[in-house]
Design a protein around this motif. Structure first.
Motif, short mmCIF file in Angstrom:
data_model
loop_
_atom_site.label_atom_id
_atom_site.label_comp_id
_atom_site.label_asym_id
_atom_site.label_seq_id
_atom_site.Cartn_x
_atom_site.Cartn_y
_atom_site.Cartn_z
N THR A 15 0.85 -1.18 0.00
CA THR A 15 0.00 0.00 0.00
C THR A 15 0.89 1.24 0.00
N ARG A 16 0.62 2.16 -0.91
CA ARG A 16 1.47 3.34 -1.06
C ARG A 16 0.98 4.47 -0.16
N HIS A 17 1.92 5.17 0.49
CA HIS A 17 1.62 6.31 1.35
C HIS A 17 2.65 7.40 1.14
N ASN A 18 2.32 8.60 1.61
CA ASN A 18 3.22 9.75 1.55
C ASN A 18 3.39 10.33 2.94
N TYR A 19 4.54 10.94 3.16
CA TYR A 19 4.82 11.62 4.42
C TYR A 19 5.53 12.92 4.07
N VAL A 20 5.04 14.04 4.59
CA VAL A 20 5.65 15.34 4.34
C VAL A 20 6.31 15.81 5.63
N PHE A 21 7.58 16.17 5.53
CA PHE A 21 8.36 16.60 6.69
C PHE A 21 8.89 18.01 6.43
N PRO A 22 8.43 19.02 7.20
CA PRO A 22 8.98 20.37 7.04
C PRO A 22 10.29 20.49 7.82
N PHE A 23 11.30 21.02 7.20
CA PHE A 23 12.62 21.13 7.80
C PHE A 23 13.12 22.54 7.60
N HIS A 24 13.62 23.17 8.66
CA HIS A 24 14.08 24.56 8.59
C HIS A 24 15.61 24.59 8.60
N LEU A 25 16.18 25.18 7.54
CA LEU A 25 17.63 25.28 7.43
C LEU A 25 18.20 26.42 8.27
#
Length: 141
Positions: A125-135
């Motif tokens: 089963t395909r899924h997505n994960y979004v991770f916000p990262f601050h440089l």
């Protein structure tokens, strides 16, 4: 695309401590996460842990902190993508990473968004994960 498995199919994904670790207000029980949320919590922990931070598991973690204050260009996108793929492949055996895309959402404030597309190994089963990262460091305190 984010498909939801039924509970019988997703038991293999497991149950563990919720992240961040919290206790319920009423009965002071440890909060847990199950199934898809448990995978997302595990991915989040891997992404936020520095390599070598865990003494007994020195290869655990990702080390995104090494990219702080780097020039935001295509090389940085490739470097972040490679590190995310290899670290998740090494540290999260329940998934197979299919794609990692890196996008500079807010270059002036150093916001980088990492989109991880993965498949559960047992059910495909395909899924997505979004991770916000601050440089950039937080300076609005």
């Amino acid at each position: 695309m984010d498909n939801t498995l039924n509970r019988a199919e997703s038991r293999f994904l497991g149950t563990g401590w919720a992240f961040p670790v919290t206790f319920s207000a009423g009965d002071q029980q440890l909060e847990t996460s199950s199934y898809e949320q448990n995978i997302n919590d595990a991915i989040n922990i891997i992404l936020m842990t520095r390599k070598g931070e865990r003494n007994m598991a020195s290869r655990f973690g990702l080390g995104l902190q090494q990219f702080f204050f780097k020039k935001m260009d295509e090389t940085l996108k490739g470097d972040i993508s490679d590190v995310v793929k290899s670290s998740l492949s090494l540290n999260e055996p329940r998934i197979t990473v299919k794609d990692v895309s890196v996008d500079f959402k807010d270059p002036l404030n150093g916001l980088v968004e990492v989109l991880i597309t993965y498949v559960y190994n047992q059910t495909n089963t395909r899924h997505n994960y979004v991770f916000p990262f601050h440089l950039n460091e937080g300076t609005n305190l």
